[in-house]
Design a protein around this motif. Sequence first.
Motif, PDB file in Angstrom:
ATOM      1  N   GLU A  81     -10.658  -4.370  -3.976  1.00  0.00           N
ATOM      2  CA  GLU A  81      -9.307  -4.588  -3.457  1.00  0.00           C
ATOM      3  C   GLU A  81      -8.305  -4.057  -4.498  1.00  0.00           C
ATOM      4  OE1 GLU A  81      -7.767  -5.232  -0.708  1.00  0.00           O
ATOM      5  OE2 GLU A  81      -5.890  -5.216  -1.827  1.00  0.00           O
ATOM      6  N   PRO A  82      -7.636  -2.939  -4.193  1.00  0.00           N
ATOM      7  CA  PRO A  82      -6.807  -2.290  -5.216  1.00  0.00           C
ATOM      8  C   PRO A  82      -5.638  -3.143  -5.692  1.00  0.00           C
ATOM      9  CG  PRO A  82      -6.497  -1.271  -3.054  1.00  0.00           C
ATOM     10  CD  PRO A  82      -7.651  -2.201  -2.927  1.00  0.00           C
ATOM     11  N   THR A  83      -5.172  -4.082  -4.851  1.00  0.00           N
ATOM     12  CA  THR A  83      -4.026  -4.897  -5.279  1.00  0.00           C
ATOM     13  C   THR A  83      -4.417  -5.888  -6.376  1.00  0.00           C
ATOM     14  OG1 THR A  83      -4.427  -6.487  -3.516  1.00  0.00           O
ATOM     15  CG2 THR A  83      -2.840  -4.720  -3.053  1.00  0.00           C
ATOM     16  N   LEU A  84      -5.716  -6.016  -6.667  1.00  0.00           N
ATOM     17  CA  LEU A  84      -6.123  -6.905  -7.766  1.00  0.00           C
ATOM     18  C   LEU A  84      -5.906  -6.249  -9.138  1.00  0.00           C
ATOM     19  CD1 LEU A  84      -9.413  -8.473  -6.323  1.00  0.00           C
ATOM     20  CD2 LEU A  84      -7.106  -9.440  -6.372  1.00  0.00           C
ATOM     21  N   ARG A  85      -5.630  -4.949  -9.160  1.00  0.00           N
ATOM     22  CA  ARG A  85      -5.358  -4.279 -10.438  1.00  0.00           C
ATOM     23  C   ARG A  85      -3.964  -4.669 -10.894  1.00  0.00           C
ATOM     24  NH1 ARG A  85      -8.461   0.327 -12.968  1.00  0.00           N
ATOM     25  NH2 ARG A  85      -6.551   0.817 -14.090  1.00  0.00           N
ATOM     26  N   ALA A  86      -3.882  -5.275 -12.078  1.00  0.00           N
ATOM     27  CA  ALA A  86      -2.582  -5.743 -12.564  1.00  0.00           C
ATOM     28  C   ALA A  86      -1.618  -4.575 -12.764  1.00  0.00           C
ATOM     29  CB  ALA A  86      -2.779  -6.503 -13.865  1.00  0.00           C
ATOM     30  N   ASP A  87      -2.175  -3.360 -13.013  1.00  0.00           N
ATOM     31  CA  ASP A  87      -1.306  -2.205 -13.264  1.00  0.00           C
ATOM     32  C   ASP A  87      -1.162  -1.304 -12.039  1.00  0.00           C
ATOM     33  OD1 ASP A  87      -3.933  -1.404 -13.265  1.00  0.00           O
ATOM     34  OD2 ASP A  87      -3.839  -0.280 -15.136  1.00  0.00           O
ATOM     35  N   LEU A  88      -1.375  -1.870 -10.836  1.00  0.00           N
ATOM     36  CA  LEU A  88      -1.317  -1.038  -9.623  1.00  0.00           C
ATOM     37  C   LEU A  88       0.038  -0.334  -9.463  1.00  0.00           C
ATOM     38  CD1 LEU A  88      -2.463  -0.020  -6.923  1.00  0.00           C
ATOM     39  CD2 LEU A  88      -1.621  -2.137  -5.875  1.00  0.00           C
ATOM     40  N   VAL A  89       1.126  -1.067  -9.707  1.00  0.00           N
ATOM     41  CA  VAL A  89       2.449  -0.460  -9.493  1.00  0.00           C
ATOM     42  C   VAL A  89       2.648   0.704 -10.472  1.00  0.00           C
ATOM     43  CG1 VAL A  89       4.941  -0.889  -9.553  1.00  0.00           C
ATOM     44  CG2 VAL A  89       3.400  -2.577  -8.515  1.00  0.00           C
ATOM     45  N   ASP A  90       2.186   0.532 -11.685  1.00  0.00           N
ATOM     46  CA  ASP A  90       2.273   1.612 -12.676  1.00  0.00           C
ATOM     47  C   ASP A  90       1.441   2.819 -12.221  1.00  0.00           C
ATOM     48  OD1 ASP A  90       2.647   3.014 -15.121  1.00  0.00           O
ATOM     49  OD2 ASP A  90       0.776   2.189 -15.911  1.00  0.00           O
ATOM     50  N   ILE A  91       0.240   2.552 -11.697  1.00  0.00           N
ATOM     51  CA  ILE A  91      -0.619   3.654 -11.244  1.00  0.00           C
ATOM     52  C   ILE A  91       0.071   4.417 -10.114  1.00  0.00           C
ATOM     53  CG2 ILE A  91      -2.811   4.187 -10.085  1.00  0.00           C
ATOM     54  CD1 ILE A  91      -4.037   1.802 -11.664  1.00  0.00           C
ATOM     55  N   VAL A  92       0.653   3.673  -9.166  1.00  0.00           N
ATOM     56  CA  VAL A  92       1.343   4.327  -8.044  1.00  0.00           C
ATOM     57  C   VAL A  92       2.516   5.160  -8.568  1.00  0.00           C
ATOM     58  CG1 VAL A  92       2.803   3.877  -6.016  1.00  0.00           C
ATOM     59  CG2 VAL A  92       0.604   2.705  -6.274  1.00  0.00           C
ATOM     60  N   ALA A  93       3.273   4.611  -9.514  1.00  0.00           N
ATOM     61  CA  ALA A  93       4.428   5.350 -10.050  1.00  0.00           C
ATOM     62  C   ALA A  93       3.963   6.635 -10.729  1.00  0.00           C
ATOM     63  CB  ALA A  93       5.195   4.465 -11.026  1.00  0.00           C
ATOM     64  N   ARG A  94       2.892   6.552 -11.487  1.00  0.00           N
ATOM     65  CA  ARG A  94       2.380   7.748 -12.170  1.00  0.00           C
ATOM     66  C   ARG A  94       1.946   8.801 -11.155  1.00  0.00           C
ATOM     67  NH1 ARG A  94       0.037   7.212 -17.456  1.00  0.00           N
ATOM     68  NH2 ARG A  94       0.488   5.202 -18.397  1.00  0.00           N
ATOM     69  N   LEU A  95       1.197   8.374 -10.121  1.00  0.00           N
ATOM     70  CA  LEU A  95       0.649   9.355  -9.183  1.00  0.00           C
ATOM     71  C   LEU A  95       1.743   9.932  -8.282  1.00  0.00           C
ATOM     72  CD1 LEU A  95      -2.830   7.906  -8.115  1.00  0.00           C
ATOM     73  CD2 LEU A  95      -2.148   9.059 -10.211  1.00  0.00           C
ATOM     74  N   SER A  96       2.663   9.074  -7.854  1.00  0.00           N
ATOM     75  CA  SER A  96       3.674   9.575  -6.914  1.00  0.00           C
ATOM     76  C   SER A  96       4.612  10.577  -7.589  1.00  0.00           C
ATOM     77  CB  SER A  96       4.462   8.426  -6.288  1.00  0.00           C
ATOM     78  OG  SER A  96       5.224   7.787  -7.281  1.00  0.00           O
ATOM     79  N   ALA A  97       4.610  10.607  -8.925  1.00  0.00           N
ATOM     80  CA  ALA A  97       5.484  11.552  -9.634  1.00  0.00           C
ATOM     81  C   ALA A  97       4.804  12.907  -9.864  1.00  0.00           C
ATOM     82  CB  ALA A  97       5.880  10.950 -10.988  1.00  0.00           C
ATOM     83  N   ILE A  98       3.554  13.054  -9.447  1.00  0.00           N
ATOM     84  CA  ILE A  98       2.860  14.319  -9.730  1.00  0.00           C
ATOM     85  C   ILE A  98       3.305  15.391  -8.727  1.00  0.00           C
ATOM     86  CG2 ILE A  98       0.619  15.463  -9.940  1.00  0.00           C
ATOM     87  CD1 ILE A  98      -0.641  12.761 -10.554  1.00  0.00           C
ATOM     88  N   PRO A  99       3.858  16.505  -9.200  1.00  0.00           N
ATOM     89  CA  PRO A  99       4.266  17.560  -8.267  1.00  0.00           C
ATOM     90  C   PRO A  99       3.038  18.102  -7.535  1.00  0.00           C
ATOM     91  CG  PRO A  99       5.050  18.010 -10.510  1.00  0.00           C
ATOM     92  CD  PRO A  99       4.120  16.844 -10.599  1.00  0.00           C
ATOM     93  N   GLY A 100       3.188  18.368  -6.248  1.00  0.00           N
ATOM     94  CA  GLY A 100       2.083  18.945  -5.477  1.00  0.00           C
ATOM     95  C   GLY A 100       1.283  17.906  -4.703  1.00  0.00           C
ATOM     96  N   LEU A 101       1.464  16.622  -5.039  1.00  0.00           N
ATOM     97  CA  LEU A 101       0.763  15.590  -4.264  1.00  0.00           C
ATOM     98  C   LEU A 101       1.536  15.368  -2.965  1.00  0.00           C
ATOM     99  CD1 LEU A 101      -1.474  13.516  -3.961  1.00  0.00           C
ATOM    100  CD2 LEU A 101      -0.021  11.848  -5.106  1.00  0.00           C
ATOM    101  N   ARG A 102       0.860  15.630  -1.837  1.00  0.00           N
ATOM    102  CA  ARG A 102       1.582  15.554  -0.570  1.00  0.00           C
ATOM    103  C   ARG A 102       1.490  14.184   0.083  1.00  0.00           C
ATOM    104  NH1 ARG A 102       0.420  20.888   1.960  1.00  0.00           N
ATOM    105  NH2 ARG A 102      -0.130  19.709   3.808  1.00  0.00           N
ATOM    106  N   ASP A 103       0.435  13.422  -0.260  1.00  0.00           N
ATOM    107  CA  ASP A 103       0.248  12.156   0.443  1.00  0.00           C
ATOM    108  C   ASP A 103      -0.446  11.166  -0.488  1.00  0.00           C
ATOM    109  OD1 ASP A 103       0.203  10.357   2.545  1.00  0.00           O
ATOM    110  OD2 ASP A 103      -1.741  11.043   3.261  1.00  0.00           O
ATOM    111  N   LEU A 104       0.203  10.030  -0.683  1.00  0.00           N
ATOM    112  CA  LEU A 104      -0.393   8.970  -1.503  1.00  0.00           C
ATOM    113  C   LEU A 104      -0.445   7.713  -0.639  1.00  0.00           C
ATOM    114  CD1 LEU A 104      -1.359   7.841  -4.244  1.00  0.00           C
ATOM    115  CD2 LEU A 104       1.033   7.372  -4.779  1.00  0.00           C
ATOM    116  N   ALA A 105      -1.636   7.175  -0.435  1.00  0.00           N
ATOM    117  CA  ALA A 105      -1.787   6.026   0.454  1.00  0.00           C
ATOM    118  C   ALA A 105      -2.643   4.960  -0.221  1.00  0.00           C
ATOM    119  CB  ALA A 105      -2.430   6.478   1.768  1.00  0.00           C
ATOM    120  N   LEU A 106      -2.630   3.773   0.367  1.00  0.00           N
ATOM    121  CA  LEU A 106      -3.353   2.627  -0.190  1.00  0.00           C
ATOM    122  C   LEU A 106      -4.083   1.926   0.953  1.00  0.00           C
ATOM    123  CD1 LEU A 106      -3.331   0.516  -2.776  1.00  0.00           C
ATOM    124  CD2 LEU A 106      -1.696  -0.698  -1.352  1.00  0.00           C
ATOM    125  N   THR A 107      -5.312   1.489   0.683  1.00  0.00           N
ATOM    126  CA  THR A 107      -6.042   0.658   1.649  1.00  0.00           C
ATOM    127  C   THR A 107      -6.154  -0.738   1.054  1.00  0.00           C
ATOM    128  OG1 THR A 107      -7.326   2.527   2.462  1.00  0.00           O
ATOM    129  CG2 THR A 107      -8.207   0.371   2.906  1.00  0.00           C
TER     130      THR A 107
END
Length: 341
Positions: A81-107
């Motif tokens: 369950e990815p929401t159990l990662r205490a640093d999930l918001v940081d991970i999302v912020a890092r990935l969503s800032a990568i140029p060229g990434l067209r779609d970032l999703a979470l299950t």
Amino acid sequence: MTSLARLSKMRPMPRDGFGREIDYLRISLTDHCNLRCVYCMPTTGLSFLPSEALLRADEIELVARAAISVGFRKIRLTGGEPTLRADLVDIVARLSAIPGLRDLALTTNAVLLPKLAEPLRRAGLRRLNVHLDSLDRERLARVMRWGTLDEIWAGIEAAQATGFAPIKLNAVVVRDFNEDDVVPLAALTLDRPWHVRFVETMPFGGGDTARTARDGLVPSAELRRRIEAVLGPLQPLEAFDPSDESRNYRAAHGNGVIGFISPVTEAYCGTCNRMRLTADGRFHLCLLNDDELDVRATIRGGGDMAAVAAILLRAVHHKPTGHRLAAGHTTADRQMFQIGG
Ligand code: SAM
């Protein structure tokens, strides 16, 4: 830059040995889960990875940057369950800032979304799928075991209130557990623009969960008949994305989408575009095979983005195809909670 110019500058997607374009990386963030769904995780006898074995946020970002540098375009965060990662918001912020990434999703199973939906959206997440197997409190408790309908529903409402759209629900259907729930779940799409997708059970690994998944298989064709018997004929929708594993329909006068994901009875290996990264840093070439390539040792040994990209391209090249689930085959000695969903 015009969108045409941007398109022409886009890196070609890597192709595997079967000519499939692989551009979708599913990253498992943890092997822990706060639910114990009967077809996925046993309630006892589990051992989990030590935290130092998990890729850190900066290491995940490095793999994501490497993937995008070789033509990957989509990333999904999953688990466990990815929401159990205490640093999930940081991970999302890092990935969503990568140029060229067209779609970032979470299950997610949504249990923690009341607290996380807002920060995740602020960090750049735009799409999420919620896993919900039943709208009946007692049946939900039987099939998902831990967690309650109220918790999951509160998570879905938080996602909606925060602006995630469309809301996509995935229900795994298991014979004698929740096949009676498919009609009420499908009926959610009558007045809501939600996507409700029904997933056939896949037997991962051995033991009771694999047995439950194998014996509990309800073919999508049967689910469709059950739904049509109540909601009337379903209208097929054209696939916008050929690699979408869901066959999509709309109920007459429906607002949303009813989808069927049928890895067992209608395998879609031919259009698979996925690579998986396990929580402890191995490229897992196919959900239903055991082949893996370690990348964590390279990263922790000082390897740079080019070194990570080279391993990923090797993984793509060796990606297998085909499985024999319909013939009762299981993934033998690996389990979902180890390899991520
Ligand atoms: N914890 C998150 C969740 O519940 O969605 C993400 C990980 S979970 C492993 C990802 C998806 O895999 C969920 O929708 C879950 O229902 C599905 N899944 C797990 N075990 C499965 C199985 N044996 N067969 C089919 N789908 C399965």
